[in-house]
Design a protein around this motif. Structure first.
Motif, PDB file in Angstrom:
ATOM      1  N   ASN A 100       0.842  -1.255  -0.082  1.00  0.00           N
ATOM      2  CA  ASN A 100      -0.005  -0.047  -0.007  1.00  0.00           C
ATOM      3  C   ASN A 100       1.028   1.176   0.018  1.00  0.00           C
ATOM      4  N   LEU A 101       2.250   1.120  -0.194  1.00  0.00           N
ATOM      5  CA  LEU A 101       3.181   2.493  -0.228  1.00  0.00           C
ATOM      6  C   LEU A 101       3.694   2.588  -1.688  1.00  0.00           C
ATOM      7  N   SER A 102       4.083   3.749  -1.729  1.00  0.00           N
ATOM      8  CA  SER A 102       4.728   3.923  -3.193  1.00  0.00           C
ATOM      9  C   SER A 102       5.959   3.288  -3.478  1.00  0.00           C
ATOM     10  N   GLU A 103       6.255   2.938  -4.533  1.00  0.00           N
ATOM     11  CA  GLU A 103       7.410   2.396  -5.062  1.00  0.00           C
ATOM     12  C   GLU A 103       8.696   3.198  -4.540  1.00  0.00           C
TER      13      GLU A 103
ATOM     14  N   GLN B 256       5.184   7.092   0.532  1.00  0.00           N
ATOM     15  CA  GLN B 256       3.887   7.801   0.749  1.00  0.00           C
ATOM     16  C   GLN B 256       2.774   6.368   1.022  1.00  0.00           C
ATOM     17  N   VAL B 257       2.058   6.739   1.792  1.00  0.00           N
ATOM     18  CA  VAL B 257       0.753   5.928   2.000  1.00  0.00           C
ATOM     19  C   VAL B 257      -0.185   6.134   0.739  1.00  0.00           C
ATOM     20  N   LEU B 258      -0.301   5.058   0.110  1.00  0.00           N
ATOM     21  CA  LEU B 258      -1.335   5.240  -1.179  1.00  0.00           C
ATOM     22  C   LEU B 258      -2.666   4.959  -0.717  1.00  0.00           C
ATOM     23  N   THR B 259      -2.919   3.668  -0.078  1.00  0.00           N
ATOM     24  CA  THR B 259      -4.102   2.985  -0.170  1.00  0.00           C
ATOM     25  C   THR B 259      -4.177   2.043   1.364  1.00  0.00           C
ATOM     26  N   GLY B 260      -5.375   1.613   1.546  1.00  0.00           N
ATOM     27  CA  GLY B 260      -5.439   0.749   2.434  1.00  0.00           C
ATOM     28  C   GLY B 260      -4.920   0.731   3.829  1.00  0.00           C
ATOM     29  N   THR B 261      -4.176  -0.236   4.484  1.00  0.00           N
ATOM     30  CA  THR B 261      -4.108   0.089   5.731  1.00  0.00           C
ATOM     31  C   THR B 261      -2.395  -0.296   5.756  1.00  0.00           C
ATOM     32  N   VAL B 262      -1.666   0.484   6.626  1.00  0.00           N
ATOM     33  CA  VAL B 262       0.040   0.371   6.602  1.00  0.00           C
ATOM     34  C   VAL B 262       0.411   0.550   8.299  1.00  0.00           C
ATOM     35  N   LYS B 263       1.131  -0.488   8.620  1.00  0.00           N
ATOM     36  CA  LYS B 263       1.569  -0.474  10.075  1.00  0.00           C
ATOM     37  C   LYS B 263       3.083  -0.423   9.930  1.00  0.00           C
ATOM     38  N   VAL B 264       3.599   0.505  10.944  1.00  0.00           N
ATOM     39  CA  VAL B 264       4.991   0.739  10.856  1.00  0.00           C
ATOM     40  C   VAL B 264       5.675   0.887  12.418  1.00  0.00           C
ATOM     41  N   ARG B 265       6.847   0.813  12.442  1.00  0.00           N
ATOM     42  CA  ARG B 265       7.538   0.872  13.576  1.00  0.00           C
ATOM     43  C   ARG B 265       8.841   1.475  13.434  1.00  0.00           C
ATOM     44  N   PRO B 266       9.350   2.288  14.409  1.00  0.00           N
ATOM     45  CA  PRO B 266      10.973   2.943  13.995  1.00  0.00           C
ATOM     46  C   PRO B 266      11.758   1.823  13.829  1.00  0.00           C
ATOM     47  N   GLY B 267      12.738   1.942  12.723  1.00  0.00           N
ATOM     48  CA  GLY B 267      13.859   0.984  12.677  1.00  0.00           C
ATOM     49  C   GLY B 267      14.788   0.785  13.311  1.00  0.00           C
TER      50      GLY B 267
END
Length: 95
Positions: free
Chosen positions: A56-59, A84-95
């Motif tokens: 769901n992220l940009s390339e 960029q978040v494009l659609t749907g659901t995205v879950k992240v955490r600090p690397g």
């Protein structure tokens, strides 16, 4: 313009974001632990682990790909200042 859901695991918060929003923009507003330096995709400071929703992220751009490779990032890592978040659901955490 539609919206997507972006979750920051480190602060246990999910927000609705406009399509095309860069992760770092929202991270700053919600107090997530994603740090950054240049905001231009060159320093690698904002490497972020994508736990869910990579599709769901940009390339990644050529620059982002190079910086991730130079920093030995994992395949589920992205630069929060670039993707960029494009659609749907995205879950992240600090690397």
């Amino acid at each position: 313009m539609g919206t997507a859901k972006l979750t920051f695991e480190d602060v246990a918060l999910t927000v609705n974001v406009p399509q095309g929003t860069r992760i770092i923009e929202i991270s700053e507003k919600v107090g997530s632990g994603i740090t950054y330096g240049c905001r231009e995709g060159e320093c690698g400071t904002c490497i972020t682990r994508v736990v869910e929703g990579m599709e769901n992220l940009s390339e990644p751009s050529a620059l982002e790909t190079r910086v991730l490779k130079d920093n030995l990032a994992g395949r589920n890592d992205r630069l929060a200042c670039q993707c960029q978040v494009l659609t749907g659901t995205v879950k992240v955490r600090p690397g």
